[in-house]
Each structure stands twice: as C-alpha cells, then as structure tokens.
Design an enzyme around this catalytic site. Sequence first.
Site, PDB file in Angstrom:
ATOM      1  N   LYS A 183       0.699  -1.285  -0.014  1.00 37.14           N
ATOM      2  CA  LYS A 183      -0.067  -0.267   0.008  1.00 37.14           C
ATOM      3  C   LYS A 183       0.865   1.445   0.034  1.00 37.14           C
ATOM      4  CE  LYS A 183      -4.565   0.256   2.102  1.00 37.14           C
ATOM      5  NZ  LYS A 183      -5.230   0.138   3.410  1.00 37.14           N
TER       6      LYS A 183
HETATM    7  O1  G3P Z   1      -9.678   0.842   4.404  1.00 37.85           O
HETATM    8  C1  G3P Z   1      -9.491   2.131   5.091  1.00 37.85           C
HETATM    9  C2  G3P Z   1     -10.069   2.117   6.249  1.00 37.85           C
HETATM   10  O2  G3P Z   1      -9.387   1.333   7.398  1.00 37.85           O
HETATM   11  C3  G3P Z   1     -10.132   3.502   6.879  1.00 37.85           C
HETATM   12  O3  G3P Z   1     -11.329   3.502   7.570  1.00 37.85           O
HETATM   13  O4  G3P Z   1     -13.055   4.034   9.033  1.00 37.85           O
HETATM   14  O5  G3P Z   1     -10.846   4.824   9.467  1.00 37.85           O
HETATM   15  O6  G3P Z   1     -12.166   5.910   7.688  1.00 37.85           O
HETATM   16  P1  G3P Z   1     -11.975   4.750   8.352  1.00 37.85           P
END
Ligand code: G3P
Length: 217
Positions: A83
Amino acid sequence: MKIFADTANVEDIKQINELGIIDGVTTNPTLVAREGKDWESVEKQICEIVDGPVSAEVTASEAPAMVEQARVLSKWADNIVVKIPMTAEGLKAVKVLSQEGIKTNVTLVFSAMQGLLAAKAGATYVSPFLGRLDDIGADGVELVQKLRQIFDNYGYRTEIIAASIRNYQHVEQVALAGCDIATIPAKILVKLWKHPLTDQGLVAFEKDWAEFERLQK
Ligand code: G3P
C-alpha cells in the site's frame, strides 16, 4: 464483487475466512498499531490464513525509501500487496514498483483525478475512502462511480477497492456502481448476512417442523 476484510486482527480474519467469502485483506498503520503486535509476524500470519491479496502499507514518505521498504514487504509473502499513499512521492514509487512487478494499492484516494494518476502510474489497486468523504459532506459512492467510468473509458485494469466502508448501504451502493472490491471491517461484514426476517422465518420453520413431527408420532 470481491470482498476483502479491512482489519489486522488475526482472530477476526480466521473467523471471517471460515465463511469462504473473503477474497483478501487490507491493513494500514492504524489497524496494525491497534493490535499492538509485531507488524511483520501479523502480516505473515494473515497471508497464511487468507488465499488472496493482503495489503501492507509503507511507512516511509520519500519515493526512494518507499521503494526500498516495498521491496522488503513484498518478500514477506507471495500474496503481499504494497500500500502506497496517494502523494507525488507515492506516484513515483508506484511507477518504479509496477515496472518491477510489485503489486501496489494506492491508498487515501479522495478524488477522481488522484485515482486516474494512480492508474496511470501502474497501480494494481486504488482505494477511495468513502466514509471519510461522507464525513466532510462529500459523496464517497459518487467517487467510486466516477472512477468506474474513467477506468472503463480508457481501459485501465487497475481495480477499485472501496475503503473506509462504514455501513451496509456503502457496500450495496458500490456493488451497484460496479466496484471491483469492497474492503469491509468485521463489524460491518456481520451486518451483510444478518437479517431479522431470516431469523424470525427460521424460528417459525423450526416451530412448525417440531409440531409436524409431534403429530406424526
Ligand atoms: O480501508 C481504510 C479504512 O481502514 C479506513 O477506515 O473508518 O478509518 O475511515 P476509516
């Protein structure tokens, strides 16, 4: 649509993987830090459990250091995808890595043009963050729709991973938009297969069958 688990929790991944519907896993520094365990061993365990791509994110910020780190990460397991954050340095690194045959997932994508540039650099995957766009009053699903159209217009083979998924509707809407993959936290995945009417219906079937069997005796 492929479904990835968006978690670095090995126990959750083992349980989810038993369902037979998981095609890969995505992790990031926040998710790995949350587990409080050795990064390399966590990623290697996940790679053994899941028969599909597992994203591990670089922590370097300059292109040469990202490339060096990516080469190391890619050797942790055959199914590691590196990534890379969506920055100018990240684009430079993706270009080099794609020429070396190292698979990349360009993360923290918040606009269609970021996604287009990542695809042009040779990214294997791009990860638009739906929930975080919705958080600021923008439309995460619309970004997936735009990326789908742009990639189709020009024949880019880069796959779209809908990330930062926060609810059932996000998954349903990106599936309708033709997204390649949704990466979903464990607590949302449960909501995809649970339905109160399924549970109620099953209780009724079991009750009626028990009554039928009682009458047969
Ligand atoms: O895949 C990306 C994710 O882990 C981020 O999610 O909920 O932290 O925006 P969030």
